[in-house]
Design an enzyme around this catalytic site. Sequence first.
Site, PDB file in Angstrom:
ATOM      1  N   ALA A   1       0.834  -1.205   0.000  1.00 31.36           N
ATOM      2  CA  ALA A   1       0.000   0.000   0.000  1.00 31.36           C
ATOM      3  C   ALA A   1       0.868   1.254   0.000  1.00 31.36           C
ATOM      4  O   ALA A   1       1.914   1.296   0.638  1.00 31.36           O
ATOM      5  CB  ALA A   1      -0.916   0.011   1.218  1.00 31.36           C
ATOM      6  N   CYS A   2       0.449   2.279  -0.757  1.00 35.16           N
ATOM      7  CA  CYS A   2       1.064   3.602  -0.617  1.00 35.16           C
ATOM      8  C   CYS A   2      -0.052   4.630  -0.672  1.00 35.16           C
ATOM      9  O   CYS A   2      -1.219   4.281  -0.803  1.00 35.16           O
ATOM     10  CB  CYS A   2       2.148   3.861  -1.655  1.00 35.16           C
ATOM     11  SG  CYS A   2       1.563   4.115  -3.339  1.00 35.16           S
ATOM     12  N   ASP A   3       0.294   5.905  -0.581  1.00 35.88           N
ATOM     13  CA  ASP A   3      -0.723   6.950  -0.458  1.00 35.88           C
ATOM     14  C   ASP A   3      -1.722   6.909  -1.610  1.00 35.88           C
ATOM     15  O   ASP A   3      -2.920   6.844  -1.398  1.00 35.88           O
ATOM     16  CB  ASP A   3      -0.040   8.318  -0.384  1.00 35.88           C
ATOM     17  CG  ASP A   3      -1.038   9.450  -0.225  1.00 35.88           C
ATOM     18  OD1 ASP A   3      -1.827   9.396   0.729  1.00 35.88           O
ATOM     19  OD2 ASP A   3      -1.045  10.358  -1.068  1.00 35.88           O
TER      20      ASP A   3
ATOM     21  N   VAL B   1      -3.512   3.264   0.460  1.00 41.13           N
ATOM     22  CA  VAL B   1      -3.495   2.810   1.845  1.00 41.13           C
ATOM     23  C   VAL B   1      -4.884   2.917   2.497  1.00 41.13           C
ATOM     24  O   VAL B   1      -5.210   2.185   3.424  1.00 41.13           O
ATOM     25  CB  VAL B   1      -2.412   3.551   2.660  1.00 41.13           C
ATOM     26  CG1 VAL B   1      -2.760   5.010   2.837  1.00 41.13           C
ATOM     27  CG2 VAL B   1      -2.148   2.890   3.979  1.00 41.13           C
TER      28      VAL B   1
ATOM     29  N   SER C   1       4.002   2.012  -4.413  1.00 42.79           N
ATOM     30  CA  SER C   1       3.484   0.674  -4.118  1.00 42.79           C
ATOM     31  C   SER C   1       3.544  -0.207  -5.356  1.00 42.79           C
ATOM     32  O   SER C   1       3.790  -1.407  -5.266  1.00 42.79           O
ATOM     33  CB  SER C   1       2.051   0.745  -3.590  1.00 42.79           C
ATOM     34  OG  SER C   1       1.179   1.274  -4.552  1.00 42.79           O
TER      35      SER C   1
END
Lengths: 102, 377
Positions: free
Chosen positions: A15-17, A46, A23
Site C-alpha cells: 500500500a502507498c498513499d 493505503v 506501491s
Amino acid sequence: MPSVNGSDVKRVIVACDAGMGSSVMVASTLRTKLAKYGVEVKHTPVDEIPGDANVVLCHQGLAARAKSTAPGAVVVPFAIFMGDPAFTKVENAIANNQVLES
Amino acid sequence: MSLSDAQSATAANKNREGGVGAAVQRFGRFLSGMIMPNIGAFVAWGLITAFFIPTGWTPNEGLAALVGPMITYLLPLLIGYTGGKIVHGIRGGVIGAIVTMGVIVGADVPMFMGAMIAGPAAAWVLKKFDKLIEGKVKAGFEMLIDNFSIGIIGMLLAIVGKLAIGPVVTKLVEWAGNGVDFLVDAHLLPLASLIVEPAKVLFLNNAINHGVFTPLGTQEALETGKSLLFMIESNPGPGLGILAAFMFFGPRMLRASVPGAIIIHFFGGIHEIYFPYILMKPKLIAAAIAGGMSGVLTGVILDNGLVAPPSPGSIFAYITFTPKGEYVGMFLQVFIAAAVAFVVAFFLLKFDKELRQEAKEEAAAKEAGLPDPMTGA
C-alpha cells in the site's frame, strides 16, 4: 495483535498513499520473488486496503493509516523502498511457514 | 546508524504526531484522490496543447480546438465524477458529474476547485438520501427510485451549482490566482518550499501537488500558457541532490542502494524513494528546503513554467511539458536545485556525529589491519 502463518498467506498487499507510484514499484519487485510460492501481490491506496487482506506491506510513515483501514491484517512496515529487511522477513515467513506479526 | 535504529527513531516521531498526522494525510489523500486517477487526461490535454496551439510544436488550428473543451468540461467533469465516486460509489460519481456541470456553466473559469467541492458534496447528499429510503422501497420499484433520485436531486443541485457555487468559486479562484500572482511578483514564491519540502517527506506530496498546485497551475497555464506552480513540488532536483550526497557521504550500509534510487527518482519520477533517506537523517530536510527554494527562485527569475502538470515528477515529464525554446531555463531550475541540495546535504552529512564516528572506526580498523566490519572482507 493480528498474526498469520506463512502458509496461510495467499496474497500480499503493498500500500502507498495513492496506490499508483511507490506501491506499484515495490509490488512488481516482490511479485517475482513470491510467485514461486503461489502468492499473489497486489498494490492499493493505503485507505482502500481490501477488508480480507491478511498481510500488508507499507512504508512506516503510512503504517498508522494502514492499521486503521485494515485492523485485522498484519501490517509490516518498511523503511526504505529497496532492499529493506521487511521484504526479506515476509518472503522468509512465506517460504518457511513462520508466523508473521504486526 | 542501523536500519532498525532509523525505524525506531521514526516510529517515535510518528507516535508524537499521533493521529493528527494520519488525519492530515487522509484529508490530503481525499483531495489528491480526485485528481490523481485523472492525471492521464491532464497529460493528454498537455500533449495536445504542447503540439497544436499557435506557439506549439506543430500548430494546427483544427486540432487545437480540443484544448478548450477538454479543460472546461472534460477535466472538471472527471474530477467531479471521481470525487463523487470516492464518497458514494458510481452513483455518487454520476451525481457528482451532474452537479459539476452546473458549476461549470455557472462560472467563467475552468472549475477544478468547483468540481472538487461539488462532486463530493453532491454524492454526500445522495448518500444521505439513499440511506434514508433504504429498505423502504417496494419490490420492483428500486430502479425507478434509483434513477429518479439521481435525476431529481442532481437537477436541483446542478441548479444550486449554477446559481450559487459557480459564481462563489469563481471569486475564490480569482482570489487564489491574485494571491499566487502577488507571491510571484513579490518574489516570495520560493518561501513555499519551507512548507512543501517537509510536507513532502511526511507523505503529503500528492496532497500538496495534486490537491493544490495542479488545480491552481492548470488555471494559470490556461491564461498564460504555462505555470511555475507545476514546478514547485514536482522538481526532481532537490531529491537528486540529496540522494547523490548519500551516495558519496551517507551511512556506508545505505550507499549501495542509492544509485538505483536515483534512477527511480529522477527518471521514473517516484519521489517517495528518497523520503526514507531524509527520515533517517531528519536534519537533511534543510537540504531539501534549500534546494527547493533555489529551484523556485531560479524559476521566478527566469520566468519558467510548464504547460501541464508533470506527473510523476520525472525529468522526462519535465522535458515533455517544457514550452518550446525554454529548455535551458527548465534544466537550470532542476540542476541548481540539485546542486544546492547536494552541497547542503554534503555539509550536514560531513559533520554528522554518527557518520564521523563510523569513519573514525573504519580508519582505525584499517590501520589495525582488521577486516572491514561492513563487508567482512
